[in-house]
Design a protein around this motif. Structure first.
Motif, short mmCIF file in Angstrom:
data_model
loop_
_atom_site.label_atom_id
_atom_site.label_comp_id
_atom_site.label_asym_id
_atom_site.label_seq_id
_atom_site.Cartn_x
_atom_site.Cartn_y
_atom_site.Cartn_z
N ILE A 154 0.75 -1.18 0.13
CA ILE A 154 -0.05 -0.07 -0.05
C ILE A 154 0.67 1.13 -0.05
O ILE A 154 0.46 2.07 -0.63
CB ILE A 154 -0.98 0.18 1.39
N ILE A 155 1.98 1.01 0.70
CA ILE A 155 2.72 2.28 0.98
C ILE A 155 3.45 2.56 -0.63
O ILE A 155 3.57 3.88 -0.86
CB ILE A 155 4.02 1.98 1.97
N VAL A 156 3.90 1.60 -1.24
CA VAL A 156 4.54 1.61 -2.51
C VAL A 156 3.65 2.03 -3.46
O VAL A 156 3.97 2.70 -4.41
CB VAL A 156 5.25 0.39 -2.88
N GLU A 157 2.42 1.74 -3.46
CA GLU A 157 1.35 1.92 -4.68
C GLU A 157 0.15 2.90 -4.35
O GLU A 157 -0.70 2.67 -4.66
CB GLU A 157 0.91 0.46 -5.21
N THR A 158 0.29 3.65 -3.15
CA THR A 158 -0.69 4.43 -2.61
C THR A 158 -1.49 5.11 -3.88
O THR A 158 -2.69 5.18 -3.77
CB THR A 158 -0.07 5.43 -1.59
N PRO A 159 -0.67 5.77 -4.54
CA PRO A 159 -1.40 6.57 -5.49
C PRO A 159 -2.58 5.93 -6.37
O PRO A 159 -3.84 6.42 -6.56
CB PRO A 159 -0.52 7.30 -6.42
N TYR A 160 -1.87 4.97 -6.93
CA TYR A 160 -2.90 3.91 -7.92
C TYR A 160 -4.20 3.40 -6.99
O TYR A 160 -5.09 3.37 -7.55
CB TYR A 160 -1.90 2.89 -8.40
N LEU A 170 7.83 2.11 -13.91
CA LEU A 170 6.84 1.62 -14.96
C LEU A 170 5.64 2.66 -14.70
O LEU A 170 5.58 3.55 -13.86
CB LEU A 170 5.99 0.07 -14.24
N SER A 171 4.92 2.53 -15.70
CA SER A 171 3.71 3.51 -15.90
C SER A 171 2.47 3.06 -14.93
O SER A 171 2.56 1.98 -14.40
CB SER A 171 2.88 3.16 -17.36
N ASN A 172 1.92 4.22 -14.51
CA ASN A 172 0.82 4.10 -13.48
C ASN A 172 -0.51 3.39 -14.03
O ASN A 172 -1.52 4.14 -14.32
CB ASN A 172 0.48 5.55 -12.98
N ASN A 173 -0.48 2.10 -14.25
CA ASN A 173 -1.63 1.46 -14.71
C ASN A 173 -1.78 0.00 -14.04
O ASN A 173 -1.00 -0.24 -13.09
CB ASN A 173 -1.55 1.20 -16.09
N LEU A 174 -2.80 -0.63 -14.52
CA LEU A 174 -3.17 -1.93 -13.87
C LEU A 174 -2.12 -2.99 -13.82
O LEU A 174 -1.73 -3.70 -12.66
CB LEU A 174 -4.61 -2.42 -14.27
N SER A 175 -1.57 -3.06 -15.18
CA SER A 175 -0.39 -4.21 -15.22
C SER A 175 0.75 -4.02 -14.30
O SER A 175 1.26 -4.75 -13.76
CB SER A 175 0.08 -4.28 -16.53
N SER A 176 1.14 -2.64 -14.36
CA SER A 176 2.31 -2.34 -13.41
C SER A 176 1.93 -2.51 -11.88
O SER A 176 2.88 -3.03 -11.18
CB SER A 176 2.86 -0.88 -13.80
N PHE A 177 0.84 -2.17 -11.59
CA PHE A 177 0.30 -2.27 -10.25
C PHE A 177 0.52 -3.71 -9.83
O PHE A 177 1.01 -3.90 -8.72
CB PHE A 177 -1.33 -1.73 -10.09
N VAL A 178 -0.10 -4.70 -10.46
CA VAL A 178 -0.02 -6.21 -10.41
C VAL A 178 1.45 -6.66 -10.20
O VAL A 178 1.47 -7.27 -9.47
CB VAL A 178 -0.97 -6.82 -11.24
N LEU A 214 5.09 -8.50 -6.71
CA LEU A 214 6.70 -8.51 -6.48
C LEU A 214 7.16 -8.24 -4.89
O LEU A 214 7.80 -8.70 -4.31
CB LEU A 214 7.33 -7.73 -7.30
N THR A 215 6.45 -7.05 -4.52
CA THR A 215 6.46 -6.68 -2.83
C THR A 215 5.98 -7.69 -2.24
O THR A 215 6.76 -7.87 -1.18
CB THR A 215 5.43 -5.41 -2.70
N LEU A 216 4.95 -8.50 -2.44
CA LEU A 216 4.46 -9.49 -1.46
C LEU A 216 5.24 -10.66 -1.50
O LEU A 216 5.66 -11.10 -0.24
CB LEU A 216 3.09 -9.93 -1.82
N VAL A 217 5.91 -11.06 -2.56
CA VAL A 217 6.85 -12.16 -2.68
C VAL A 217 8.06 -11.91 -1.89
O VAL A 217 8.68 -12.72 -1.22
CB VAL A 217 7.03 -12.50 -4.08
#
Length: 515
Positions: A327-333, A463-471, A476-479
Motif C-alpha cells: 500500500i505504501i509503494v502503490e498508494t497513488p494507484y 513503470l507506468s501508472n496502470n493496472l498491469s504495473s500495479f499487479v 513483487l512486493t508481497l513475494v
C-alpha cells in the motif's frame, strides 16, 4: 511444556478466528468507504470525521478505566480467582454508567458550544453537524458500557464469539450503504442515525452472549469500594497516558480543521480507514496474545511472558509490514482505483499513518506487559509527556505554514521516543533484554523493510501508472517481503515449525480431497 503448547495452540486458533473477522471487515470497509464518500461528498465526509473525532475526545474521562477493567478481569482469571470476577464486573459496569452520565453532561454543554462557535464548519451544514454530534455522543456511551462485556469475552479467550459480533456489526454497516441511496433526506443526518442503530443492536447481542456464557456477568447495582479505590488508583495514572494519546490524535484533527478545513479532515479520515483496515490484522494477533501475557505474569511465569513479548512483537510487525508495504509503494494507484475523488494530501497521510502504525505495533506487547505489572506511575508520566507534546509542536509548525502532513511526522518521531522509554522501563520491571529486543525485533524488521521495498519502489517509479504495473509491483512486493520474513526474520526453529505446519495442512487438505 504441554501447557505452553496448549497456550500456543489457543493463541493460533484465536488469531485465525480474528483474522477471518478482520479480512471480511476489510473487504466490506474498502467498499463502504468509497460509497459513503461518494454519497456524502468530501465536505460532509470531513464534517463527520472531525465531529465524530471531537466527540471521541470525551472518552478521556473513561478510557483510562478501560485498561484497568481489562487488566483486573484478566489478572483474576490468571490467578484462578473466579469468585471475585463478578464484583469486578459489576463495579466496572456501574462506574462506566456513572461516567457516561458525566460525559453526556459535559459534551452536551461545553462540547456543543465548541462545535457551534469554534470548529470550521459552513453555517448551512451546522444543523447536520449537530445531529452527528448528538448521535456520536450516544455511540460513545454505548461503547463505554460495552467495554466490560468485551473485556470478559477477551479475558476468557472466546475469540470466535468476539469475531462473530464484529462480523455482524460489519454486515449491519454494509446494510447502511445499500439503504443510504434510497433516502431523500439529508444523507449526513440519515447516515449518523443509521450508524447509531447498528451500535444499539450490537450492544444488545453482546449483553445476551455474556449473560448466557459467563455467570460472572450477572449485573447488579454493586460497587466494591475497596476495589473501586484500587481501580481508580491504577486508572488515575493510566489517565495521563490515555488522555494524552486522545489529545494527540483528535487534537491534531481539530488543528487540521482550523488550519486547512474539512477537506483535509476527509483526507485524514480516509487515511485512518486504510490504517484501521490494515492495522486490525496485527491488532487481532495482539488481542489473542494479550490475555496470555497478563495471565503468565499473574502466574509468575516470567520466562514464558518474556518469550511471548519478543515473539508477539516480531510477528505482529511482520504481518503489518507484509500488508502495509504494498500500500505504501502503490498508494497513488490504490486510492485512484478505490475512490472516485481523492482529497488533497491523502496519499502522504496514508503513507505516514502506516509508518506510525508499524512503530506503534512494536510497542503493543510492551504496553500489555507494563500494565500487567501494575507499576505504571513513572511509565504514564513519561509517555504522557511525550504524547502531549505532539499537539503544541504540531501547532508550532502549522502556525508557520508547514503542510498538514507535519502532524503525523511529529507523532511518528515522538512515538519512536516512547518505544525507547518502554524498553528501558521493562528492563527494570521484568528483566526484559533491550539488546535482544533491538536485535531480534527492531533490526530484523528494519532490514526486512529495506530489502523488501528497494526493488518495488524502483519498479514503481520506472513503470507506468496502470493496472498491469500495479499487479507486477504489488506481486513483487508481497513475494520479496514473504521470502525476507522467512529467511531473514525467522530463526531456524521457527522455520522448522512453519514448514511442519504447512506440511501438516497440505496432508490434511490432500486426505480431505481423497476422502
Amino acid at each position: 511444556m504441554s501447557d505452553v503448547s496448549s497456550n500456543n495452540k489457543r493463541i493460533a486458533k484465536n488469531t485465525l478466528a480474528l483474522y477471518f473477522r478482520t479480512f471480511f471487515s476489510l473487504l466490506v470497509s474498502l467498499y463502504t468507504s468509497r460509497i459513503i464518500l461518494n454519497e456524502l461528498g468530501v465536505t460532509d465526509y470531513g464534517i463527520y470525521n472531525v465531529v465524530g473525532g471531537f466527540v471521541g475526545m470525551f472518552v478521556i474521562l473513561s478510557s483510562s478505566l478501560s485498561g484497568a477493567i481489562s487488566r483486573f478481569l484478566t489478572f483474576e482469571l490468571g490467578k484462578g480467582n473466579i469468585d471475585k470476577l463478578n464484583n469486578i464486573f459489576c463495579t466496572s459496569v456501574n462506574i462506566q454508567i456513572i461516567l457516561s452520565i458525566l460525559i453526556i453532561i459535559v459534551s452536551e454543554t461545553l462540547g456543543l458550544w465548541f462545535l457551534s462557535e469554534k470548529l470550521n464548519i459552513d453555517p448551512s451544514r451546522m444543523f447536520a453537524a449537530r445531529c452527528v454530534f448528538h448521535t456520536s455522543v450516544i455511540v460513545l456511551v454505548l461503547d463505554l458500557i460495552t467495554i466490560p462485556y468485551n473485556a470478559i469475552i477477551v479475558a476468557h479467550e472466546h475469540m470466535k464469539a468476539f469475531a462473530y459480533l464484529g462480523i455482524t456489526h460489519t454486515l449491519l454497516k454494509l446494510l447502511i450503504v445499500f439503504l443510504l441511496p434510497f433516502f431523500f433526506l439529508d444523507k449526513l443526518i440519515v447516515y449518523s442515525f443509521l450508524l447509531l442503530t447498528t451500535y444499539i443492536v450490537i450492544r444488545i447481542l453482546n449483553g445476551i452472549y455474556c449473560k448466557r456464557h459467563f455467570v460472572e456477568t450477572k449485573w447488579r447495582f454493586y460497587i466494591d469500594k475497596s476495589l473501586m479505590k484500587e481501580m481508580f488508583a491504577f486508572s488515575g495514572w493510566t489517565f495521563i497516558g490515555s488522555s494524552s494519546a486522545i489529545l494527540r490524535d483528535q487534537g491534531s484533527n481539530i488543528l487540521l480543521n482550523l488550519y486547512a478545513g474539512p477537506v483535509v479532515n476527509a483526507a485524514r479520515g480516509i487515511a485512518e480507514q486504510v490504517n484501521g483496515a490494515v492495522n486490525s490484522f496485527a491488532s487481532n494477533f495482539m488481542t489473542a496474545v494479550n490475555p496470555q501475557i497478563t495471565k503468565s505474569y499473574a502466574a509468575n511465569d516470567k520466562a514464558y511472558m518474556l518469550d511471548l513479548i519478543y515473539k508477539s512483537a516480531k510477528f505482529s510487525l511482520y504481518l503489518l509490514l507484509f500488508l502495509s508495504l504494498p500500500i505504501i509503494v502503490e498508494t497513488p494507484y490504490i486510492l485512484k482505483i478505490w475512490l472516485k475523488v481523492v482529497p488533497e494530501h491523502t496519499i502522504w497521510f496514508v503513507r505516514l499513518i502506516l509508518l506510525f502504525a508499524l512503530c506503534d505495533s512494536a510497542s503493543r506487547p510492551l504496553i500489555t506487559a507494563i500494565l500487567a505489572t501494575g507499576n505504571i506511575k513513572n511509565y504514564q508520566l513519561i509517555i504522557g509527556a511525550f504524547q502531549f507534546l505532539c499537539l503544541p509542536i504540531s501547532y508550532f509548525f502549522l502556525e508557520r505554514g508547514f503542510p498538514p502532513e507535519i502532524t503525523l511526522i511529529v507523532a511518528l518521531v515522538l512515538n519512536l521516543c516512547c518505544l525507547v522509554v518502554r524498553l528501558i522501563l521493562l528492563r527494570k520491571m521484568i528483566g526484559l533484554s533491550v539488546r535482544i529486543y533491538i536485535k531480534n525485533v527492531v533490526c530484523r524488521v528494519g532490514l526486512i523493510g529495506i530489502v523488501s521495498s528497494a526493488l518495488p519502489i524502483y519498479m514503481s517509479c520506472r513503470l507506468s501508472n496502470n493496472l498491469s504495473s500495479f499487479v507486477v509491483v504489488t506481486g513483487l512486493t508481497l513475494v520479496i517481503t514473504l521470502l525476507s520474513i522467512y529467511f531473514i526474520g525467522c530463526s531456524s526453529s521457527e522455520r522448522y515449525t512453519i514448514k511442519n505446519a504447512l506440511l501438516n495442512s497440505y496432508k490434511k487438505l490432500i486426505s480431505s480431497v481423497i476422502c
